[in-house]
Motif scaffolding. Structure first.
Motif, mmCIF file in Angstrom:
data_model
loop_
_atom_site.group_PDB
_atom_site.id
_atom_site.type_symbol
_atom_site.label_atom_id
_atom_site.label_comp_id
_atom_site.label_asym_id
_atom_site.label_seq_id
_atom_site.Cartn_x
_atom_site.Cartn_y
_atom_site.Cartn_z
ATOM 1 N N THR A 1 -8.243 -0.665 -4.150
ATOM 2 C CA THR A 1 -9.579 -0.094 -4.056
ATOM 3 C C THR A 1 -10.180 -0.028 -5.455
ATOM 4 O O THR A 1 -9.480 0.240 -6.429
ATOM 5 C CB THR A 1 -9.569 1.302 -3.416
ATOM 6 N N HIS B 1 -12.827 -2.525 -1.314
ATOM 7 C CA HIS B 1 -11.455 -3.027 -1.256
ATOM 8 C C HIS B 1 -11.426 -4.504 -1.622
ATOM 9 O O HIS B 1 -12.269 -5.278 -1.176
ATOM 10 C CB HIS B 1 -10.919 -2.825 0.166
ATOM 11 N N ARG C 1 0.808 -1.223 0.000
ATOM 12 C CA ARG C 1 0.000 0.000 0.000
ATOM 13 C C ARG C 1 0.835 1.265 0.000
ATOM 14 O O ARG C 1 0.321 2.335 -0.266
ATOM 15 C CB ARG C 1 -0.924 0.014 1.207
#
Length: 159
Positions: free
Chosen positions: A113, A142, A53
């Motif tokens: 996402t 998600h 991420r």
């Protein structure tokens, strides 16, 4: 110099990256070496999974140094196919659902996402006039690569 090892046993040398280069740059290099798209890479250094991420982190901040061996695991993200199913809403309403993976719109690939549309048809309801009606709803949420599950919240109804 870094080594990238695939689960199948193939090993590749990565040269030219510096400790201040980013995880995103390493992932791009892995695409070149292995053909595994960056959004489908799970990178493991020792026992730790690298943070997918935050690809702006430097290699140094990720604990990667000269001589490190990184294992890359290809984690598939659904690209195509239509999934169908049945869902219950409350004690009486039953819907037939269609989810076309090729229409997923990735809002942030690195964070997994996305936005997607679910088409449904009412197959059972105490309100006879709605049986057979078809509708669509757009969801955002998600995609969890590890468990291959979706967490979604309704965003808006399709006209």
């Amino acid at each position: 110099q870094l080594s990238v090892v695939q689960v199948c046993g193939s090993e590749h040398e990565v040269v030219g990256l510096r400790r201040e280069d980013t995880l995103a740059q390493l992932m791009d290099e892995i695409v070149t070496l292995t053909g595994i798209p960056s959004r489908e890479q799970k990178l493991v250094l020792g026992e730790a999974v690298l943070p997918h991420r935050d690809v702006a982190l430097s290699l140094e901040d990720c604990g990667i140094s000269d001589g490190s061996r990184i294992t890359v695991v290809a984690v598939g993200i659904p690209h195509s196919g239509v999934f169908t199913g049945v869902a219950r809403y409350g004690p009486f309403d039953v819907f037939e659902l269609w989810l076309d993976c090729s229409s997923w719109r990735w809002l942030d690939v690195s964070a997994s996402t996305l936005q997607l549309e679910v088409v449904y048809r009412v197959v059972e309801s105490p309100k006879c006039q709605v049986i057979g009606l078809v509708g669509g709803e757009v969801f955002e949420g998600h995609y969890d690569r590890d468990s291959a599950t979706l967490e979604l919240k309704g965003s808006y109804l399709k006209p």
